[in-house]
Motif scaffolding. Sequence first.
Motif, PDB file in Angstrom:
ATOM      1  N   ARG B  80      36.117  44.163 -11.927  1.00 45.19           N
ATOM      2  CA  ARG B  80      35.320  44.371 -13.141  1.00 45.19           C
ATOM      3  C   ARG B  80      35.619  45.753 -13.732  1.00 45.19           C
ATOM      4  O   ARG B  80      35.807  45.910 -14.939  1.00 45.19           O
ATOM      5  CB  ARG B  80      33.827  44.245 -12.816  1.00 45.19           C
ATOM      6  N   ALA B  81      35.676  46.757 -12.826  1.00 46.55           N
ATOM      7  CA  ALA B  81      35.953  48.129 -13.280  1.00 46.55           C
ATOM      8  C   ALA B  81      37.351  48.232 -13.878  1.00 46.55           C
ATOM      9  O   ALA B  81      37.549  48.853 -14.928  1.00 46.55           O
ATOM     10  CB  ALA B  81      35.781  49.096 -12.119  1.00 46.55           C
ATOM     11  N   ILE B  82      38.315  47.609 -13.207  1.00 47.36           N
ATOM     12  CA  ILE B  82      39.709  47.669 -13.677  1.00 47.36           C
ATOM     13  C   ILE B  82      39.847  46.988 -15.047  1.00 47.36           C
ATOM     14  O   ILE B  82      40.506  47.503 -15.955  1.00 47.36           O
ATOM     15  CB  ILE B  82      40.642  46.990 -12.635  1.00 47.36           C
ATOM     16  N   ILE B  83      39.185  45.833 -15.183  1.00 44.40           N
ATOM     17  CA  ILE B  83      39.284  45.106 -16.462  1.00 44.40           C
ATOM     18  C   ILE B  83      38.636  45.937 -17.577  1.00 44.40           C
ATOM     19  O   ILE B  83      39.147  45.997 -18.695  1.00 44.40           O
ATOM     20  CB  ILE B  83      38.632  43.703 -16.338  1.00 44.40           C
ATOM     21  N   ARG B  84      37.526  46.623 -17.238  1.00 47.17           N
ATOM     22  CA  ARG B  84      36.855  47.460 -18.244  1.00 47.17           C
ATOM     23  C   ARG B  84      37.786  48.596 -18.701  1.00 47.17           C
ATOM     24  O   ARG B  84      37.747  49.024 -19.848  1.00 47.17           O
ATOM     25  CB  ARG B  84      35.564  48.036 -17.658  1.00 47.17           C
ATOM     26  N   MET B  85      38.629  49.093 -17.780  1.00 43.92           N
ATOM     27  CA  MET B  85      39.546  50.194 -18.143  1.00 43.92           C
ATOM     28  C   MET B  85      40.621  49.739 -19.126  1.00 43.92           C
ATOM     29  O   MET B  85      41.175  50.546 -19.862  1.00 43.92           O
ATOM     30  CB  MET B  85      40.240  50.717 -16.891  1.00 43.92           C
ATOM     31  N   HIS B  86      40.957  48.439 -19.097  1.00 41.84           N
ATOM     32  CA  HIS B  86      42.008  47.930 -19.980  1.00 41.84           C
ATOM     33  C   HIS B  86      41.428  47.664 -21.365  1.00 41.84           C
ATOM     34  O   HIS B  86      41.119  46.530 -21.724  1.00 41.84           O
ATOM     35  CB  HIS B  86      42.634  46.668 -19.393  1.00 41.84           C
ATOM     36  N   THR B  87      41.297  48.752 -22.135  1.00 40.89           N
ATOM     37  CA  THR B  87      40.619  48.660 -23.423  1.00 40.89           C
ATOM     38  C   THR B  87      41.537  48.160 -24.532  1.00 40.89           C
ATOM     39  O   THR B  87      41.067  47.744 -25.575  1.00 40.89           O
ATOM     40  CB  THR B  87      40.088  50.046 -23.832  1.00 40.89           C
ATOM     41  N   GLY B  88      42.856  48.275 -24.298  1.00 40.10           N
ATOM     42  CA  GLY B  88      43.810  47.903 -25.347  1.00 40.10           C
ATOM     43  C   GLY B  88      44.110  49.060 -26.286  1.00 40.10           C
ATOM     44  O   GLY B  88      44.893  48.907 -27.221  1.00 40.10           O
ATOM     45  N   ILE B  89      43.470  50.226 -26.044  1.00 37.42           N
ATOM     46  CA  ILE B  89      43.703  51.406 -26.900  1.00 37.42           C
ATOM     47  C   ILE B  89      44.762  52.270 -26.221  1.00 37.42           C
ATOM     48  O   ILE B  89      44.604  52.661 -25.056  1.00 37.42           O
ATOM     49  CB  ILE B  89      42.399  52.211 -27.098  1.00 37.42           C
TER      50      ILE B  89
END
Lengths: 192, 116
Positions: B80-89
């Motif tokens: 969940r934390a890793i996916i949250r880091m992948h913001t696309g920015i």
Amino acid sequence: MLLGVGLGLFAINTPLASFGFKAMLGGMFHILNHAMYKGLLFLTAGAVIYATGKRNLDELSGLARKMPLTAIFFIIGAAAIAGLPPTNGFASKFLIYESSYMFNPLLAAIAMIVSVLTLVSFIKVFCSVFLGPELKDLSGIKEVPKSMLFAMLLLCIFIILFGIFPDIVVKGIVEPAASALLNQSAYIGAVL
Amino acid sequence: MIFAMLETGEGFFAPVIFIAFALLIGITVLLFRSFGRKDFVYNKEKAAPFFSGNSSDENDRLKASDYFWGFFEAMNPYYRAIIRMHTGIINDYVFWFVATATIVLLLLFAGVVLWA
């Protein structure tokens, strides 16, 4: 690759320069190896897509019965990318691990964990695509044409040969390249 | 040349000797296997997959997304934390690249200082 070449450049004029050179040999050898086994894995993926017309792993199963040679080539590519002996991936990763351990054991540990996770991910791909029961809608497929198999076979031969005789490749191809990278004045002199 | 070793500065690897040992172990395994029962007859029924005592069909198969289900469930907070880091920015990705490179460099400096 970055770890190996980076350590080599980082270690110039430090007490660990000799290990840095070994790390650089490993990094550059890994670049060569990576091009071969990643190329092979892309070719096997292409062969599966060519034969089945599917890209979703969930829709594939039991292909080893219909495409045994592609399955074997995939195993060799996966073993090499995961760094299993006696493939070329092991030889170059071994050089990087042993030399990076001398800089900081944590770096070698992280690199090894990444290799294990790579193996895990490729086990998933192999088991789901090539093993398991045969699907009804894939019953008509057959092995890809010989020209495609030949390309994969060629890469497999190099992967295994580079894995069995890594010292010849390192001494004959990689070491001169690494020396040229470190000894830049000689390189510039030769070019000029 | 056939037993040439890959020197790492700290250790070595001799692929031909490794293969010789792997073959030796393989031959030993086959030797043990040859001591097995000779009256065993292989047929498809004996090797057929089953699911809780019932015969299995293709719908029972493990799909790629089912693999390591337990691992992904156990590591759910991490993912969940890793996916949250992948913001696309892209700025965020450059930050992570610089931060990771800094940590690796610090580890390298620590290694060299300890060695010296």
